[in-house]
Scaffold this motif. Structure first.
Motif, PDB file in Angstrom:
ATOM      1  N   ASP A 140       0.847  -1.179   0.000  1.00 27.34           N
ATOM      2  CA  ASP A 140       0.000   0.000   0.000  1.00 27.34           C
ATOM      3  C   ASP A 140       0.887   1.234   0.000  1.00 27.34           C
ATOM      4  O   ASP A 140       2.099   1.155  -0.014  1.00 27.34           O
ATOM      5  CB  ASP A 140      -0.987   0.000   1.184  1.00 27.34           C
ATOM      6  CG  ASP A 140      -0.296   0.108   2.534  1.00 27.34           C
ATOM      7  OD1 ASP A 140       0.733   0.809   2.608  1.00 27.34           O
ATOM      8  OD2 ASP A 140      -0.799  -0.482   3.491  1.00 27.34           O
ATOM      9  N   HIS A 241       7.085  -0.264   6.294  1.00 28.09           N
ATOM     10  CA  HIS A 241       6.499   1.055   6.045  1.00 28.09           C
ATOM     11  C   HIS A 241       7.558   2.127   6.220  1.00 28.09           C
ATOM     12  O   HIS A 241       8.484   1.967   7.024  1.00 28.09           O
ATOM     13  CB  HIS A 241       5.350   1.327   7.027  1.00 28.09           C
ATOM     14  CG  HIS A 241       4.232   0.331   6.962  1.00 28.09           C
ATOM     15  ND1 HIS A 241       3.001   0.638   6.428  1.00 28.09           N
ATOM     16  CD2 HIS A 241       4.147  -0.962   7.378  1.00 28.09           C
ATOM     17  CE1 HIS A 241       2.203  -0.429   6.518  1.00 28.09           C
ATOM     18  NE2 HIS A 241       2.873  -1.409   7.093  1.00 28.09           N
ATOM     19  N   GLN A 280       0.476   5.943   9.758  1.00 25.63           N
ATOM     20  CA  GLN A 280      -0.395   4.766   9.671  1.00 25.63           C
ATOM     21  C   GLN A 280      -1.116   4.574  10.996  1.00 25.63           C
ATOM     22  O   GLN A 280      -0.485   4.462  12.045  1.00 25.63           O
ATOM     23  CB  GLN A 280       0.421   3.522   9.342  1.00 25.63           C
ATOM     24  CG  GLN A 280      -0.408   2.258   9.234  1.00 25.63           C
ATOM     25  CD  GLN A 280      -1.398   2.300   8.071  1.00 25.63           C
ATOM     26  OE1 GLN A 280      -1.007   2.304   6.923  1.00 25.63           O
ATOM     27  NE2 GLN A 280      -2.684   2.345   8.389  1.00 25.63           N
ATOM     28  N   LEU A 282      -3.326   2.316  13.502  1.00 28.21           N
ATOM     29  CA  LEU A 282      -3.624   0.917  13.818  1.00 28.21           C
ATOM     30  C   LEU A 282      -4.598   0.901  14.984  1.00 28.21           C
ATOM     31  O   LEU A 282      -4.311   1.467  16.052  1.00 28.21           O
ATOM     32  CB  LEU A 282      -2.351   0.168  14.186  1.00 28.21           C
ATOM     33  CG  LEU A 282      -1.274   0.127  13.097  1.00 28.21           C
ATOM     34  CD1 LEU A 282       0.104   0.289  13.689  1.00 28.21           C
ATOM     35  CD2 LEU A 282      -1.351  -1.170  12.332  1.00 28.21           C
ATOM     36  N   HIS A 286     -11.323  -2.807  17.319  1.00 29.43           N
ATOM     37  CA  HIS A 286     -11.797  -2.131  16.110  1.00 29.43           C
ATOM     38  C   HIS A 286     -13.328  -2.117  16.043  1.00 29.43           C
ATOM     39  O   HIS A 286     -13.981  -3.157  15.983  1.00 29.43           O
ATOM     40  CB  HIS A 286     -11.233  -2.849  14.883  1.00 29.43           C
ATOM     41  CG  HIS A 286     -11.534  -2.198  13.577  1.00 29.43           C
ATOM     42  ND1 HIS A 286     -12.721  -2.397  12.902  1.00 29.43           N
ATOM     43  CD2 HIS A 286     -10.810  -1.353  12.812  1.00 29.43           C
ATOM     44  CE1 HIS A 286     -12.709  -1.720  11.774  1.00 29.43           C
ATOM     45  NE2 HIS A 286     -11.558  -1.073  11.691  1.00 29.43           N
ATOM     46  N   ILE A 307      -5.901   0.368   9.796  1.00 31.58           N
ATOM     47  CA  ILE A 307      -5.662  -1.078   9.867  1.00 31.58           C
ATOM     48  C   ILE A 307      -6.285  -1.632  11.143  1.00 31.58           C
ATOM     49  O   ILE A 307      -6.091  -1.081  12.238  1.00 31.58           O
ATOM     50  CB  ILE A 307      -4.154  -1.385   9.842  1.00 31.58           C
ATOM     51  CG1 ILE A 307      -3.568  -1.033   8.469  1.00 31.58           C
ATOM     52  CG2 ILE A 307      -3.880  -2.857  10.170  1.00 31.58           C
ATOM     53  CD1 ILE A 307      -2.062  -1.194   8.380  1.00 31.58           C
ATOM     54  N   ASP A 308      -7.035  -2.710  10.999  1.00 33.97           N
ATOM     55  CA  ASP A 308      -7.605  -3.417  12.141  1.00 33.97           C
ATOM     56  C   ASP A 308      -6.475  -4.176  12.825  1.00 33.97           C
ATOM     57  O   ASP A 308      -6.040  -5.227  12.364  1.00 33.97           O
ATOM     58  CB  ASP A 308      -8.702  -4.378  11.668  1.00 33.97           C
ATOM     59  CG  ASP A 308      -9.395  -5.093  12.818  1.00 33.97           C
ATOM     60  OD1 ASP A 308      -8.870  -5.078  13.952  1.00 33.97           O
ATOM     61  OD2 ASP A 308     -10.460  -5.702  12.580  1.00 33.97           O
ATOM     62  N   PHE A 309      -5.996  -3.649  13.912  1.00 29.84           N
ATOM     63  CA  PHE A 309      -4.832  -4.184  14.627  1.00 29.84           C
ATOM     64  C   PHE A 309      -5.048  -5.635  15.048  1.00 29.84           C
ATOM     65  O   PHE A 309      -4.173  -6.490  14.875  1.00 29.84           O
ATOM     66  CB  PHE A 309      -4.577  -3.297  15.847  1.00 29.84           C
ATOM     67  CG  PHE A 309      -3.354  -3.629  16.654  1.00 29.84           C
ATOM     68  CD1 PHE A 309      -2.094  -3.241  16.224  1.00 29.84           C
ATOM     69  CD2 PHE A 309      -3.457  -4.283  17.869  1.00 29.84           C
ATOM     70  CE1 PHE A 309      -0.957  -3.514  16.974  1.00 29.84           C
ATOM     71  CE2 PHE A 309      -2.347  -4.571  18.632  1.00 29.84           C
ATOM     72  CZ  PHE A 309      -1.088  -4.178  18.180  1.00 29.84           C
ATOM     73  N   ASP A 312      -4.925  -8.223  12.127  1.00 32.10           N
ATOM     74  CA  ASP A 312      -3.793  -8.107  11.204  1.00 32.10           C
ATOM     75  C   ASP A 312      -2.693  -9.106  11.565  1.00 32.10           C
ATOM     76  O   ASP A 312      -2.058  -8.999  12.615  1.00 32.10           O
ATOM     77  CB  ASP A 312      -3.241  -6.683  11.252  1.00 32.10           C
ATOM     78  CG  ASP A 312      -2.189  -6.437  10.190  1.00 32.10           C
ATOM     79  OD1 ASP A 312      -2.275  -7.075   9.122  1.00 32.10           O
ATOM     80  OD2 ASP A 312      -1.288  -5.615  10.426  1.00 32.10           O
ATOM     81  N   ARG A 316       4.481  -5.898  10.661  1.00 34.39           N
ATOM     82  CA  ARG A 316       4.734  -4.613  10.017  1.00 34.39           C
ATOM     83  C   ARG A 316       5.885  -3.897  10.719  1.00 34.39           C
ATOM     84  O   ARG A 316       5.878  -3.754  11.939  1.00 34.39           O
ATOM     85  CB  ARG A 316       3.476  -3.748  10.051  1.00 34.39           C
ATOM     86  CG  ARG A 316       2.298  -4.379   9.329  1.00 34.39           C
ATOM     87  CD  ARG A 316       1.056  -3.499   9.372  1.00 34.39           C
ATOM     88  NE  ARG A 316      -0.053  -4.150   8.694  1.00 34.39           N
ATOM     89  CZ  ARG A 316      -0.299  -4.059   7.395  1.00 34.39           C
ATOM     90  NH1 ARG A 316       0.496  -3.317   6.635  1.00 34.39           N
ATOM     91  NH2 ARG A 316      -1.318  -4.695   6.849  1.00 34.39           N
TER      92      ARG A 316
END
Length: 543
Positions: A140, A241, A280, A282, A286, A307-309, A312, A316
């Motif tokens: 991404d 990232h 980003q 996280l 969620h 991002i749904d921690f 995931d 990362r």
């Protein structure tokens, strides 16, 4: 004539010396090639390229902190950084080849052109590979897994557990996040003084830590683990990232709009705004519905999808990670405690941008030209409702207000309702979450809080009176009397509810909540209410 002959006789001697000097050039080149001079020159070139790259990285870091309007410039810097890094690698390889071939002819001038050409082709290959992965959904916009980036050289870990509202930790360097197992790995020396005593610290990333046995138990715990570089513990990166990350929770009391704003939205702005969209987010615990409701705010705060921690399973890797968000007080920011000195007016300006709100100020309505100040009445249905709301609305219209009514269904669409609030000059409502929408009011607007019966000033002041000056708003209070509460229909007048309300508070929050917040409605004295509203009308209009 002699002078001329003498001058002419000198020229051949000079030409001979020059010719002799040129004859020594091959010998000098041979000496250089047979000594360590060439490696030293190569190392010097590498040092220069490295310094340029470091300066470029520093410039990139500075540019990454500006507002989102500078993203295009930042992209250019990143592209230049790629070219420099690739050229550096090619230059080092070319220098090594030259050293290995000292017995042969020196490299031709075309070799430097070849290096530059290879560098451009290398960037093209990287771009093509990255685009291929992006088509597969593996990359991404915040990733740099295929970029040529120098490895972090220093690991930093700092935590603040001193605040009564929240715990936060910031990690920099080799930081790996594995959301599904709720772990953040900080990779550094095993003997580092920053290493926690037992190697691990835990944080529940929600801004209400004093409610340890209630609210915080609804928030998932995140472990921050210090791992030595030679340990087998830290998992390998699967995604890398090139932007910072912020880990926060949408658990706790996030379903209540007051808590959404005071425990999540304002602290998240205070923590993540400095990155200018290049961050980003996280989210643990969620809440899909809440994330959708806040989509305009979140999109303005970060250019990357949330991002749904918890779900995931990727490992990362980030250059910097913050776990926990910085909260200072109810519905507010304390600039002296904010790392970037943010204020609530900064926050309001951000909201106006995120929701495309038109008014920063509420100028007085000109009565002579027929203008009427707009009054927004916040309705309640289940508790603390105005039983004679219709009479109150009639009174407000007769005074000269243009009245807008906002029921529970209207406020569900946050973006549309923000526009309605921003168009108004006065907001009126009984103490409750609906008044939280005052954050969308323009500066110099007026908030009228109707305080329920039962010594409830402490809660009303903390939630809505105290924050208003920092937002440039006027605050007016209408306190309900014993004659205006429907509790008089439930309890005799000699009951502690009327004679000693604080004794009810002392019996515990649950008891106080059930009686004074959930257990009463309000029938306001229309004459008294009209008097208050007339005074406000004079504030918000001119003749």
């Amino acid at each position: 004539m002699k002078a001329r002959r003498n001058e002419g006789s000198k020229k051949p001697r000079c030409g001979g010396a020059a010719a002799a000097a040129w004859l020594l050039v091959p010998l000098f080149v041979l000496v250089v090639l047979k000594t360590d001079s060439l490696p030293e020159l190569t190392r010097l070139r590498e040092t220069i390229v490295t310094q340029v790259s470091v300066e470029t990285l520093r410039e990139h870091e500075l540019r990454s902190k500006v507002s989102s309007s500078a993203l295009e410039s930042e992209a250019i810097v990143q592209q230049q950084q790629k070219l420099l890094e690739v050229a550096k690698l090619k230059a080092v390889n070319g220098a090594q080849k030259t050293t290995d071939s000292v017995a042969g002819a020196p490299p031709s001038p075309a070799s430097s052109d070849a290096i530059a050409s290879d560098g451009v082709e290398g960037v093209k290959d990287l771009r093509q590979e990255k685009e291929t992965l992006a088509m597969k959904g593996e990359v991404d916009g915040s990733l740099r897994s295929l970029d040529v980036v120098a490895a972090p050289t220093m690991t930093k870990l700092s935590c603040n557990f001193s605040s009564e509202r929240m715990n936060v930790c910031a990690m920099e360097g080799d930081v790996r996040v594995h959301g599904k197992v709720a772990s953040v790995y900080v990779v550094g020396p095993s003997d580092d003084s920053q290493r926690p005593a037992n190697g691990t610290v835990t944080i529940r990333p929600y801004s209400r830590k004093w409610e340890e046995t209630s609210t915080m138990q609804m928030v998932r715990e995140v472990a921050i683990r210090w791992s030595a570089k030679d340990d087998t513990g830290p998992p390998q990166c699967t995604v890398t990232h090139d932007v910072p990350a912020v880990v926060f929770s949408t658990g706790g009391y996030a379903y209540n709009f007051f808590h959404t704003m005071t425990d999540i939205v304002i602290p998240l702005f205070n923590t993540a705004r400095e990155y200018g969209g290049r961050v980003q987010l996280l989210v643990t615990d969620h809440d899909r519905t809440l994330i959708f409701k806040l989509r305009h705010f979140l999109a303005a705060l970060s250019v990357f999808p949330v991002i749904d921690f918890d779900a995931d399973d990727a490992v990362r890797c980030f250059p910097l990670v913050r776990v926990g968000i910085e909260s200072h007080k109810e519905l507010g920011i304390i600039p002296a405690l904010s790392r970037k000195g943010y204020t609530m007016m900064d926050f309001q300006a951000f909201l106006r941008s995120a929701y495309s709100l038109k008014r920063a100020w509420a100028p007085p309505a000109n009565r002579t030209s027929g203008q009427r100040p707009r009054l927004l009445m916040m309705q309640r249905r289940k508790s603390r409702a105005l039983t004679n709301e219709a009479d109150a609305l009639v009174a407000a219209r007769e005074i000269g207000f243009e009245v807008v009514v906002a029921g529970p269904d209207v406020v569900k669409n946050m973006a549309k309702f923000a526009e309605v609030v921003n168009s108004c000059d006065v907001m009126v409502g009984v103490h409750g979450a609906g008044l939280t929408n005052l954050v969308f009011l323009p500066r110099s607007a007026t908030v009228v809080q109707i305080v329920p019966w039962g010594e409830m000033k402490w809660a009303c002041w903390s939630a809505f009176r105290d924050p208003t000056p920092d937002m440039g708003l006027r605050y007016v209070e209408y306190e309900v009397t014993a004659e205006e509460t429907t509790l008089k229909d439930k309890y005799p007048r000699d009951h502690a509810v009327f004679t000693d309300p604080l004794s009810i508070h002392n019996e515990g929050f649950t008891k106080m909540w059930s009686i004074f917040l959930e257990g009463q409605n309000v029938t306001i004295d229309i004459n008294r209410f009209t008097g208050v509203m007339r005074q406000i009308y004079q504030f918000v209009s001119i003749s």
